[in-house]
Design a protein around this motif. Sequence first.
Motif, PDB file in Angstrom:
ATOM      1  N   ARG A   9      47.672 146.006  39.944  1.00 55.30           N
ATOM      2  CA  ARG A   9      46.535 145.467  39.186  1.00 55.30           C
ATOM      3  C   ARG A   9      45.498 144.913  40.143  1.00 55.30           C
ATOM      4  N   ARG A  10      44.221 145.109  39.795  1.00 50.69           N
ATOM      5  CA  ARG A  10      43.117 144.526  40.571  1.00 50.69           C
ATOM      6  C   ARG A  10      42.877 143.115  40.042  1.00 50.69           C
ATOM      7  N   VAL A  11      43.039 142.147  40.926  1.00 47.97           N
ATOM      8  CA  VAL A  11      42.854 140.742  40.547  1.00 47.97           C
ATOM      9  C   VAL A  11      41.700 140.171  41.356  1.00 47.97           C
ATOM     10  N   LEU A  36      41.021 141.233  45.026  1.00 47.96           N
ATOM     11  CA  LEU A  36      39.592 141.375  45.284  1.00 47.96           C
ATOM     12  C   LEU A  36      39.067 139.967  45.545  1.00 47.96           C
ATOM     13  N   ALA A  37      38.689 139.694  46.765  1.00 46.44           N
ATOM     14  CA  ALA A  37      38.300 138.337  47.141  1.00 46.44           C
ATOM     15  C   ALA A  37      36.990 138.348  47.922  1.00 46.44           C
ATOM     16  N   HIS A  61      41.262 143.764  36.603  1.00 48.39           N
ATOM     17  CA  HIS A  61      42.084 143.629  35.408  1.00 48.39           C
ATOM     18  C   HIS A  61      42.203 142.159  34.996  1.00 48.39           C
ATOM     19  N   LEU A  62      42.083 141.285  35.979  1.00 54.44           N
ATOM     20  CA  LEU A  62      42.297 139.851  35.768  1.00 54.44           C
ATOM     21  C   LEU A  62      41.392 139.080  36.720  1.00 54.44           C
ATOM     22  N   ALA A  63      40.905 137.941  36.284  1.00 59.62           N
ATOM     23  CA  ALA A  63      40.101 137.072  37.150  1.00 59.62           C
ATOM     24  C   ALA A  63      40.774 135.715  37.271  1.00 59.62           C
ATOM     25  N   VAL A  64      40.860 135.225  38.491  1.00 63.09           N
ATOM     26  CA  VAL A  64      41.393 133.898  38.766  1.00 63.09           C
ATOM     27  C   VAL A  64      40.290 133.136  39.492  1.00 63.09           C
TER      28      VAL A  64
END
Length: 75
Positions: A9-11, A36-37, A61-64
């Motif tokens: 997953r791309r986070v 992804l940073a 897919h998700l953002a933190v």
Amino acid sequence: MTGLDLAGRRVWLAGAAGLLGRSLEQRLAQAGAEVLAPTRAELDLRDAAATATWAMEARPHLAVIAAAAAGGIQA
């Protein structure tokens, strides 16, 4: 990390350069996520249009969000 299957997953991790962000980046990578940073120089979160464009192109897919305005112990 959690019960989430993050493998492949791309986070998007905003704030990866900070104390919390560095720890989260390691944990996400261990869980098999593609982290992804973008740095502040690459993406200024205060610029809503640029942030929206980046997110639409990166398609995470998700953002933190671990980004914050902080001054460390000096603050």
